[in-house]
Design an enzyme around this catalytic site. Sequence first.
Site, mmCIF file in Angstrom:
data_model
loop_
_atom_site.group_PDB
_atom_site.id
_atom_site.type_symbol
_atom_site.label_atom_id
_atom_site.label_comp_id
_atom_site.label_asym_id
_atom_site.label_seq_id
_atom_site.Cartn_x
_atom_site.Cartn_y
_atom_site.Cartn_z
ATOM 1 C CD GLN A 119 -2.691 0.981 2.658
ATOM 2 O OE1 GLN A 119 -2.646 -0.031 3.342
ATOM 3 N NE2 GLN A 119 -3.419 2.011 2.999
ATOM 4 N N GLY A 120 0.942 1.939 -1.124
ATOM 5 C CA GLY A 120 1.811 3.101 -1.265
ATOM 6 C C GLY A 120 1.072 4.387 -0.966
ATOM 7 C CB SER A 122 2.962 6.890 4.585
ATOM 8 O OG SER A 122 1.840 6.667 5.400
ATOM 9 C CB SER A 154 3.888 -3.506 5.134
ATOM 10 O OG SER A 154 3.819 -2.692 6.271
ATOM 11 C CD GLU A 237 -4.714 0.470 6.985
ATOM 12 O OE1 GLU A 237 -3.551 0.108 7.237
ATOM 13 O OE2 GLU A 237 -4.988 1.558 6.451
#
Length: 386
Positions: A119-120, A122, A154, A237
Amino acid sequence: MTTDLAEYRSGVRAWLADADIPIVPLDLDERFDVLRDWQRVLFEAGGLGISWSKEAGGQGLSHLHQLAFAEELAYARAPMPIGLIGLDVVGPSIDEFGQEWQREELLPKLLSGEHIWCQGFSEPGAGSDLASLRTRAVLDNDEFVISGQKVWTSWAHKAQWCALLVRTDPAAHKHAGISYLLVDMSTPGITPKPLEQMTGDREFCEVFFDEVRVPRRNLVGELNGGWVVATHTLGIERAAYTLRRRVDYEVAFEDAVAALRAHGLPEPETGLGRRVRTAIGRAHVALKVLGAQTQKTVARLAAGEVPTPEDSVDKLLLNEVEQIIFGEIAELLGPYRAVEGSRPLGLASDRWAHDHLYSRATSIYGGTSQIQRNIISERLLGLPRG
Protein backbone atom coordinates in the site's frame (compact mmCIF):
# COMPACT_ATOMS: atom_id res chain seq x y z
CA MET A 1 -21.12 -24.34 2.76
CA THR A 2 -23.47 -23.71 5.69
CA THR A 3 -24.54 -20.15 6.44
CA ASP A 4 -25.61 -20.96 10.00
CA LEU A 5 -23.02 -19.18 12.12
CA ALA A 6 -22.72 -21.82 14.86
CA GLU A 7 -22.39 -24.64 12.32
CA TYR A 8 -19.91 -22.61 10.31
CA ARG A 9 -17.73 -21.99 13.36
CA SER A 10 -17.89 -25.66 14.28
CA GLY A 11 -16.81 -26.63 10.77
CA VAL A 12 -13.87 -24.22 10.86
CA ARG A 13 -12.79 -25.58 14.24
CA ALA A 14 -12.95 -29.16 12.96
CA TRP A 15 -10.94 -28.27 9.85
CA LEU A 16 -8.25 -26.56 11.92
CA ALA A 17 -8.03 -29.57 14.24
CA ASP A 18 -6.95 -31.67 11.26
CA ALA A 19 -4.94 -29.01 9.44
CA ASP A 20 -1.16 -28.98 9.28
CA ILE A 21 -0.69 -25.64 11.05
CA PRO A 22 2.74 -24.17 10.26
CA ILE A 23 5.29 -23.03 12.80
CA VAL A 24 6.23 -19.46 11.96
CA PRO A 25 10.03 -18.96 11.73
CA LEU A 26 11.78 -15.96 13.25
CA ASP A 27 13.74 -15.28 10.05
CA LEU A 28 11.74 -12.75 8.03
CA ASP A 29 12.31 -14.29 4.58
CA GLU A 30 11.46 -17.77 5.83
CA ARG A 31 8.42 -16.36 7.63
CA PHE A 32 7.19 -14.74 4.43
CA ASP A 33 7.45 -17.99 2.46
CA VAL A 34 5.75 -20.06 5.15
CA LEU A 35 2.86 -17.64 5.52
CA ARG A 36 2.42 -17.35 1.76
CA ASP A 37 2.10 -21.14 1.52
CA TRP A 38 -0.35 -21.02 4.42
CA GLN A 39 -2.41 -18.43 2.55
CA ARG A 40 -2.79 -20.84 -0.35
CA VAL A 41 -3.98 -23.54 2.09
CA LEU A 42 -6.54 -21.16 3.62
CA PHE A 43 -7.69 -20.03 0.19
CA GLU A 44 -8.26 -23.59 -1.01
CA ALA A 45 -10.20 -24.30 2.19
CA GLY A 46 -12.51 -21.33 1.55
CA GLY A 47 -11.13 -19.34 4.46
CA LEU A 48 -10.31 -16.10 2.62
CA GLY A 49 -12.59 -13.44 1.18
CA ILE A 50 -15.33 -14.81 3.39
CA SER A 51 -17.45 -11.65 3.38
CA TRP A 52 -16.56 -10.73 -0.21
CA SER A 53 -19.16 -11.18 -2.94
CA LYS A 54 -18.99 -14.35 -4.98
CA GLU A 55 -18.53 -12.18 -8.07
CA ALA A 56 -15.27 -10.96 -6.52
CA GLY A 57 -14.12 -14.51 -5.78
CA GLY A 58 -15.30 -14.54 -2.18
CA GLN A 59 -17.68 -16.74 -0.21
CA GLY A 60 -20.60 -14.32 -0.11
CA LEU A 61 -21.04 -14.75 3.66
CA SER A 62 -21.34 -12.13 6.39
CA HIS A 63 -18.74 -10.20 8.36
CA LEU A 64 -19.76 -12.31 11.36
CA HIS A 65 -18.60 -15.41 9.48
CA GLN A 66 -15.33 -13.68 8.67
CA LEU A 67 -14.87 -12.77 12.32
CA ALA A 68 -15.67 -16.34 13.38
CA PHE A 69 -12.98 -17.70 11.08
CA ALA A 70 -10.42 -15.21 12.41
CA GLU A 71 -11.33 -16.13 15.99
CA GLU A 72 -10.96 -19.85 15.37
CA LEU A 73 -7.61 -19.29 13.67
CA ALA A 74 -6.39 -17.42 16.72
CA TYR A 75 -7.77 -19.96 19.20
CA ALA A 76 -5.98 -22.73 17.27
CA ARG A 77 -2.75 -20.67 17.49
CA ALA A 78 -2.68 -20.71 13.70
CA PRO A 79 -1.06 -17.74 11.93
CA MET A 80 -2.82 -15.26 9.70
CA PRO A 81 -1.84 -15.34 6.00
CA ILE A 82 0.86 -13.03 4.68
CA GLY A 83 -1.32 -11.06 2.25
CA LEU A 84 -3.40 -9.15 4.78
CA ILE A 85 -2.85 -5.77 3.11
CA GLY A 86 -4.50 -7.13 -0.01
CA LEU A 87 -7.13 -9.13 1.83
CA ASP A 88 -8.19 -6.56 4.41
CA VAL A 89 -7.41 -3.27 2.69
CA VAL A 90 -6.85 -3.19 -1.07
CA GLY A 91 -9.14 -5.98 -2.24
CA PRO A 92 -12.40 -4.52 -0.86
CA SER A 93 -11.64 -1.16 -2.50
CA ILE A 94 -10.95 -2.79 -5.88
CA ASP A 95 -14.23 -4.67 -5.54
CA GLU A 96 -16.07 -1.44 -4.67
CA PHE A 97 -14.49 0.99 -7.15
CA GLY A 98 -12.43 -1.06 -9.60
CA GLN A 99 -12.99 -1.83 -13.25
CA GLU A 100 -14.32 -5.20 -14.32
CA TRP A 101 -10.92 -6.41 -15.57
CA GLN A 102 -9.31 -5.44 -12.26
CA ARG A 103 -11.82 -7.50 -10.28
CA GLU A 104 -11.65 -10.48 -12.63
CA GLU A 105 -7.88 -10.63 -13.16
CA LEU A 106 -6.40 -9.29 -9.93
CA LEU A 107 -8.67 -10.37 -7.07
CA PRO A 108 -8.40 -14.18 -7.49
CA LYS A 109 -4.58 -14.00 -7.39
CA LEU A 110 -4.76 -11.60 -4.45
CA LEU A 111 -6.89 -14.05 -2.50
CA SER A 112 -4.71 -17.08 -3.23
CA GLY A 113 -1.45 -15.34 -2.33
CA GLU A 114 -0.07 -15.71 -5.85
CA HIS A 115 0.10 -11.90 -5.81
CA ILE A 116 1.12 -10.07 -2.65
CA TRP A 117 0.07 -6.42 -2.38
CA CYS A 118 1.57 -3.40 -0.69
CA GLN A 119 0.00 0.00 0.00
CA GLY A 120 1.81 3.10 -1.27
CA PHE A 121 0.16 5.88 0.72
CA SER A 122 2.55 7.50 3.24
CA GLU A 123 5.44 9.72 2.18
CA PRO A 124 8.30 11.37 4.10
CA GLY A 125 6.34 14.64 4.12
CA ALA A 126 2.82 13.18 4.04
CA GLY A 127 2.15 10.83 6.90
CA SER A 128 -0.47 12.23 9.22
CA ASP A 129 -1.53 14.73 6.55
CA LEU A 130 -1.85 12.15 3.79
CA ALA A 131 -3.56 14.55 1.36
CA SER A 132 -0.36 16.61 1.13
CA LEU A 133 1.37 13.79 -0.78
CA ARG A 134 3.68 14.86 -3.60
CA THR A 135 4.38 11.71 -5.63
CA ARG A 136 3.21 12.83 -9.05
CA ALA A 137 1.70 11.04 -12.02
CA VAL A 138 1.60 12.82 -15.38
CA LEU A 139 -0.74 11.47 -18.04
CA ASP A 140 1.12 10.75 -21.29
CA ASN A 141 -1.36 9.40 -23.85
CA ASP A 142 -2.57 6.11 -22.32
CA GLU A 143 0.06 5.94 -19.57
CA PHE A 144 0.76 7.64 -16.27
CA VAL A 145 4.40 8.54 -15.67
CA ILE A 146 5.09 8.38 -11.92
CA SER A 147 7.93 9.97 -9.94
CA GLY A 148 8.28 10.29 -6.19
CA GLN A 149 8.83 8.40 -2.96
CA LYS A 150 6.75 6.41 -0.50
CA VAL A 151 7.72 5.16 2.96
CA TRP A 152 6.55 2.63 5.58
CA THR A 153 5.34 0.44 2.73
CA SER A 154 5.01 -3.05 4.20
CA TRP A 155 6.43 -5.91 2.10
CA ALA A 156 7.16 -3.64 -0.88
CA HIS A 157 10.33 -5.64 -1.60
CA LYS A 158 8.26 -8.85 -1.80
CA ALA A 159 5.04 -7.56 -3.35
CA GLN A 160 3.86 -8.06 -6.94
CA TRP A 161 1.41 -5.11 -6.86
CA CYS A 162 1.02 -1.77 -5.11
CA ALA A 163 -2.10 0.32 -4.46
CA LEU A 164 -0.60 3.76 -5.01
CA LEU A 165 -1.87 7.26 -4.27
CA VAL A 166 -0.46 9.88 -6.65
CA ARG A 167 -1.02 13.56 -7.39
CA THR A 168 -2.46 13.96 -10.88
CA ASP A 169 -3.62 17.59 -10.65
CA PRO A 170 -1.14 19.77 -8.73
CA ALA A 171 -3.29 22.87 -9.32
CA ALA A 172 -6.36 21.41 -7.57
CA HIS A 173 -7.12 21.49 -3.84
CA LYS A 174 -4.93 18.87 -2.21
CA HIS A 175 -7.79 16.40 -1.66
CA ALA A 176 -9.15 16.92 -5.19
CA GLY A 177 -5.99 16.30 -7.22
CA ILE A 178 -5.23 12.73 -6.12
CA SER A 179 -5.71 9.49 -8.08
CA TYR A 180 -5.58 5.83 -7.02
CA LEU A 181 -3.46 3.57 -9.26
CA LEU A 182 -2.65 -0.14 -9.27
CA VAL A 183 1.04 -0.57 -10.04
CA ASP A 184 2.85 -3.73 -11.09
CA MET A 185 5.96 -3.77 -8.86
CA SER A 186 8.06 -5.36 -11.62
CA THR A 187 7.69 -2.19 -13.74
CA PRO A 188 11.06 -0.56 -14.53
CA GLY A 189 11.94 2.43 -12.36
CA ILE A 190 10.66 1.07 -9.00
CA THR A 191 13.25 0.64 -6.22
CA PRO A 192 12.15 -0.67 -2.80
CA LYS A 193 14.59 -0.36 0.11
CA PRO A 194 13.77 -2.23 3.34
CA LEU A 195 14.08 -0.36 6.64
CA GLU A 196 15.19 -2.14 9.80
CA GLN A 197 12.86 -1.57 12.77
CA MET A 198 13.81 -1.70 16.43
CA THR A 199 12.30 -5.22 16.49
CA GLY A 200 15.00 -6.28 14.01
CA ASP A 201 12.40 -6.95 11.29
CA ARG A 202 12.72 -5.41 7.83
CA GLU A 203 9.26 -5.62 6.24
CA PHE A 204 8.76 -1.83 6.07
CA CYS A 205 10.27 -0.16 3.02
CA GLU A 206 11.02 3.08 1.31
CA VAL A 207 9.94 2.90 -2.33
CA PHE A 208 11.32 5.18 -5.05
CA PHE A 209 9.52 5.76 -8.37
CA ASP A 210 11.64 7.11 -11.21
CA GLU A 211 9.59 7.84 -14.35
CA VAL A 212 7.55 4.67 -13.86
CA ARG A 213 5.05 4.07 -16.67
CA VAL A 214 1.67 2.64 -15.67
CA PRO A 215 -1.26 2.01 -18.06
CA ARG A 216 -4.24 4.34 -17.65
CA ARG A 217 -6.46 1.25 -17.34
CA ASN A 218 -4.88 0.68 -13.91
CA LEU A 219 -6.76 3.69 -12.53
CA VAL A 220 -9.27 2.84 -9.77
CA GLY A 221 -12.29 5.14 -9.67
CA GLU A 222 -12.23 8.52 -11.36
CA LEU A 223 -9.19 10.54 -12.42
CA ASN A 224 -8.50 12.98 -9.55
CA GLY A 225 -11.11 11.11 -7.52
CA GLY A 226 -8.65 8.95 -5.61
CA TRP A 227 -9.36 10.53 -2.22
CA VAL A 228 -12.79 8.87 -2.18
CA VAL A 229 -11.20 5.47 -2.82
CA ALA A 230 -8.42 6.14 -0.30
CA THR A 231 -10.97 7.04 2.38
CA HIS A 232 -12.76 3.76 1.72
CA THR A 233 -9.44 1.88 1.91
CA LEU A 234 -8.47 3.50 5.21
CA GLY A 235 -11.92 2.91 6.72
CA ILE A 236 -11.87 -0.76 5.77
CA GLU A 237 -8.31 -1.05 7.08
CA ARG A 238 -9.20 0.35 10.49
CA ALA A 239 -12.35 -1.73 10.88
CA ALA A 240 -10.87 -5.01 9.62
CA TYR A 241 -7.67 -4.57 11.61
CA THR A 242 -9.62 -3.88 14.79
CA LEU A 243 -11.64 -7.08 14.45
CA ARG A 244 -8.63 -9.25 13.68
CA ARG A 245 -6.25 -7.82 16.24
CA ARG A 246 -8.78 -7.98 19.07
CA VAL A 247 -8.70 -11.78 18.79
CA ASP A 248 -4.91 -11.81 18.60
CA TYR A 249 -4.70 -9.77 21.80
CA GLU A 250 -7.09 -12.09 23.63
CA VAL A 251 -5.03 -15.14 22.70
CA ALA A 252 -1.77 -13.40 23.64
CA PHE A 253 -3.26 -12.49 27.02
CA GLU A 254 -4.40 -16.08 27.57
CA ASP A 255 -0.91 -17.34 26.74
CA ALA A 256 0.69 -14.88 29.17
CA VAL A 257 -1.67 -15.82 32.01
CA ALA A 258 -1.15 -19.53 31.32
CA ALA A 259 2.65 -19.05 31.48
CA LEU A 260 2.35 -17.15 34.77
CA ARG A 261 0.14 -19.83 36.29
CA ALA A 262 2.43 -22.64 35.12
CA HIS A 263 5.39 -20.87 36.70
CA GLY A 264 3.47 -20.30 39.93
CA LEU A 265 1.86 -16.98 40.72
CA PRO A 266 3.57 -15.07 43.54
CA GLU A 267 1.59 -14.59 46.73
CA PRO A 268 -0.89 -11.68 46.41
CA GLU A 269 0.36 -9.89 49.54
CA THR A 270 3.91 -9.56 48.15
CA GLY A 271 5.03 -6.61 46.05
CA LEU A 272 5.59 -8.86 43.02
CA GLY A 273 2.22 -10.50 43.55
CA ARG A 274 0.48 -7.13 43.51
CA ARG A 275 2.35 -6.13 40.35
CA VAL A 276 1.35 -9.32 38.54
CA ARG A 277 -2.31 -9.03 39.49
CA THR A 278 -2.43 -5.34 38.60
CA ALA A 279 -0.95 -6.08 35.17
CA ILE A 280 -3.42 -8.90 34.55
CA GLY A 281 -6.31 -6.74 35.70
CA ARG A 282 -5.44 -3.79 33.47
CA ALA A 283 -5.02 -6.02 30.41
CA HIS A 284 -8.28 -7.86 31.17
CA VAL A 285 -10.29 -4.64 31.44
CA ALA A 286 -8.74 -3.27 28.25
CA LEU A 287 -9.72 -6.40 26.35
CA LYS A 288 -13.30 -6.22 27.62
CA VAL A 289 -13.60 -2.62 26.43
CA LEU A 290 -12.20 -3.51 23.02
CA GLY A 291 -14.53 -6.50 22.77
CA ALA A 292 -17.56 -4.27 23.36
CA GLN A 293 -16.37 -1.82 20.69
CA THR A 294 -15.81 -4.55 18.09
CA GLN A 295 -19.44 -5.63 18.42
CA LYS A 296 -20.38 -2.18 17.15
CA THR A 297 -17.76 -2.48 14.40
CA VAL A 298 -19.27 -5.72 13.12
CA ALA A 299 -22.71 -4.11 13.09
CA ARG A 300 -21.39 -1.17 11.05
CA LEU A 301 -19.70 -3.48 8.57
CA ALA A 302 -22.83 -5.60 8.19
CA ALA A 303 -24.89 -2.45 7.58
CA GLY A 304 -22.41 -1.13 4.99
CA GLU A 305 -21.58 1.84 7.22
CA VAL A 306 -17.82 1.73 6.67
CA PRO A 307 -16.03 4.06 6.18
CA THR A 308 -17.33 6.37 8.88
CA PRO A 309 -15.65 8.64 11.46
CA GLU A 310 -16.43 5.93 14.02
CA ASP A 311 -13.59 3.92 12.46
CA SER A 312 -11.27 6.39 14.20
CA VAL A 313 -12.71 5.32 17.56
CA ASP A 314 -11.77 1.74 16.67
CA LYS A 315 -8.25 2.69 15.67
CA LEU A 316 -7.62 4.89 18.71
CA LEU A 317 -8.90 2.26 21.13
CA LEU A 318 -6.94 -0.47 19.38
CA ASN A 319 -3.73 1.56 19.76
CA GLU A 320 -4.22 1.99 23.48
CA VAL A 321 -5.27 -1.60 24.16
CA GLU A 322 -2.30 -3.12 22.32
CA GLN A 323 0.14 -0.90 24.18
CA ILE A 324 -1.50 -1.68 27.52
CA ILE A 325 -1.40 -5.45 27.02
CA PHE A 326 2.16 -5.77 25.77
CA GLY A 327 3.39 -2.94 27.95
CA GLU A 328 2.11 -4.64 31.11
CA ILE A 329 3.71 -7.94 30.13
CA ALA A 330 6.99 -6.17 29.32
CA GLU A 331 6.93 -4.54 32.77
CA LEU A 332 6.72 -7.99 34.35
CA LEU A 333 9.77 -9.06 32.36
CA GLY A 334 11.72 -6.13 33.82
CA PRO A 335 15.36 -6.00 32.70
CA TYR A 336 15.08 -9.55 31.36
CA ARG A 337 13.12 -8.27 28.36
CA ALA A 338 16.52 -7.51 26.75
CA VAL A 339 17.88 -11.02 27.41
CA GLU A 340 17.08 -13.49 24.64
CA GLY A 341 15.83 -16.86 25.80
CA SER A 342 15.16 -15.82 29.38
CA ARG A 343 11.87 -16.78 31.04
CA PRO A 344 11.21 -14.64 34.12
CA LEU A 345 7.87 -15.60 35.70
CA GLY A 346 7.60 -18.21 32.94
CA LEU A 347 7.28 -15.55 30.24
CA ALA A 348 9.47 -16.09 27.16
CA SER A 349 11.30 -12.77 26.78
CA ASP A 350 11.88 -13.10 23.02
CA ARG A 351 8.18 -13.14 22.11
CA TRP A 352 6.97 -10.52 24.55
CA ALA A 353 9.84 -8.10 24.03
CA HIS A 354 9.28 -8.22 20.27
CA ASP A 355 5.53 -7.62 20.62
CA HIS A 356 6.09 -4.80 23.10
CA LEU A 357 8.49 -3.02 20.74
CA TYR A 358 6.16 -3.51 17.78
CA SER A 359 3.20 -2.15 19.78
CA ARG A 360 4.87 1.26 19.92
CA ALA A 361 4.09 1.63 16.21
CA THR A 362 0.32 1.22 16.63
CA SER A 363 -0.16 4.88 17.49
CA ILE A 364 1.52 5.85 14.20
CA TYR A 365 0.55 3.49 11.36
CA GLY A 366 -2.88 3.64 9.77
CA GLY A 367 -3.28 7.25 10.95
CA THR A 368 -1.65 8.56 14.13
CA SER A 369 -3.53 8.74 17.42
CA GLN A 370 -3.44 12.53 17.21
CA ILE A 371 -5.17 12.44 13.82
CA GLN A 372 -7.79 9.98 15.10
CA ARG A 373 -8.56 12.32 18.01
CA ASN A 374 -8.95 15.22 15.58
CA ILE A 375 -11.38 13.21 13.44
CA ILE A 376 -13.40 12.17 16.49
CA SER A 377 -13.56 15.69 17.89
CA GLU A 378 -14.51 17.38 14.62
CA ARG A 379 -16.69 14.80 12.85
CA LEU A 380 -18.32 12.95 15.72
CA LEU A 381 -18.43 15.57 18.48
CA GLY A 382 -18.83 18.62 16.26
CA LEU A 383 -16.02 20.54 17.94
CA PRO A 384 -14.27 23.37 16.06
CA ARG A 385 -10.90 22.82 14.44
CA GLY A 386 -8.03 23.48 16.82
